[in-house]
Design an enzyme around this catalytic site. Sequence first.
Site, PDB file in Angstrom:
ATOM      1  N   HIS A  55       0.440 -12.481  -1.955  1.00  0.00           N
ATOM      2  CA  HIS A  55      -0.747 -12.906  -1.196  1.00  0.00           C
ATOM      3  C   HIS A  55      -0.343 -13.462   0.169  1.00  0.00           C
ATOM      4  CE1 HIS A  55      -4.861 -14.870  -1.067  1.00  0.00           C
ATOM      5  NE2 HIS A  55      -4.215 -15.517  -0.115  1.00  0.00           N
ATOM      6  N   GLU A  56       0.646 -14.365   0.162  1.00  0.00           N
ATOM      7  CA  GLU A  56       1.074 -14.997   1.414  1.00  0.00           C
ATOM      8  C   GLU A  56       1.855 -14.030   2.301  1.00  0.00           C
ATOM      9  OE1 GLU A  56      -0.056 -17.781   2.393  1.00  0.00           O
ATOM     10  OE2 GLU A  56      -1.047 -18.159   0.484  1.00  0.00           O
ATOM     11  N   HIS A  59      -0.523 -12.098   4.429  1.00  0.00           N
ATOM     12  CA  HIS A  59      -0.930 -12.851   5.628  1.00  0.00           C
ATOM     13  C   HIS A  59       0.146 -12.754   6.709  1.00  0.00           C
ATOM     14  CE1 HIS A  59      -4.527 -14.569   3.979  1.00  0.00           C
ATOM     15  NE2 HIS A  59      -3.903 -15.261   3.052  1.00  0.00           N
ATOM     16  N   ASP A 154      -9.088 -18.730   2.522  1.00  0.00           N
ATOM     17  CA  ASP A 154      -9.140 -17.551   3.386  1.00  0.00           C
ATOM     18  C   ASP A 154     -10.570 -17.251   3.821  1.00  0.00           C
ATOM     19  OD1 ASP A 154      -6.405 -17.229   3.147  1.00  0.00           O
ATOM     20  OD2 ASP A 154      -6.560 -15.897   1.420  1.00  0.00           O
TER      21      ASP A 154
END
Length: 379
Positions: A55-56, A59, A154
């Site tokens: 997930h990170e 980003h 988010d």
Amino acid sequence: MRVGLHWSVLAIVVLVALTLARGRFPSAHAGESAWVYWGLGIVTAIVFLVSLLAHELAHAVVARRNGIEVEGITLWMLGGVARLRGEAKDPGAELRIAGVGPLVSAAAGVLFTGVAVWLEILAVPGLVVEAMAWLAAINFVLAVFNAVPAAPLDGGRVLRAFLWWRSGDRVRAALSAANAGRALGWFMLFAGFASVLVTGDLGGLWSALIGWFLIAAATAEVREAQLRGALAGLAVRQVMTPDPVTVAATDTVEHLLSTTPFGRYRHSTLPVVSHDGTPVGLMTVARINRVPVEARCATAVAGVMCPLTDVATAEPGEAVMDLLPRLESSAERRALVLDDGHLVGIVALSDITRAVSWLTTATRSGPVTTAKQGRHGDG
């Protein structure tokens, strides 16, 4: 890119493993040994952390593609943080960077769902299928929760991008998204404690814990937005100390202490330069104190200085807000200001703090407006 683990990651691994090994797994598939439950619980918790990392990383990858340097990623108890050096330049970039996180979590949920179905078709032991099903469910929950329009989630970033695009005011958009995050945090905090008091279900403590985290993080974002508003348009050259006193890399520590006018100029940090004046590092009082007194006459400054590769640097025309994240994450809390490779100044966090104090005072006092007007004009 550096990936770090906060000590609280151990806590989430233990909590997830405990929840699965003592609760969900035995309830769904009784009859296995405790070692099997605990072993699979720990493996599942680790895979869960990998999904958080994905997930990170999403980003970070999208941020880089939009011209933002990524310092690293830190995983901790309630998720992760991608540390970005700078901010999105426009609402579109902000939307892309924020929106990719929930999409990756949703994709991970679909992936684990497919694996669970496939394993069940292959008649793999039901306990393994149960672990895959849990991973699918938790990633879907993460996707939905992160999509809630409240900073620092988010969805809050997406809301900020929309409000920024609609109003053209980045600071006001950030404040609105952060206030939404605080409202959500207080709701989850009270709802969690109410659940514990009314039903006796300790699971409500999770909601309260997440609510507390949201309140703290959103409050920090409010402060950052207010700081951004105060520093809008302010360039590094306006807060730096120009033409700082320097020390030669070839000097000994003893020579530095005997010749540099610390008392007169009150310097605790000095840029270090080579024979041709090129900056090569930073010397601090703390680093000098690490050198034994008897060794100072034979120890060169170059041997104990902080090398330039580990020092934050900036350009004179760079926005102070773009420098601030690098300054806060640097070990020495100083930045050398370079113009085409030449040293022209030095900036400390205290310089920015003083600038904020002056600008805040100028904003609050009606007649004193020249500082604020000049600040916008230099942008």
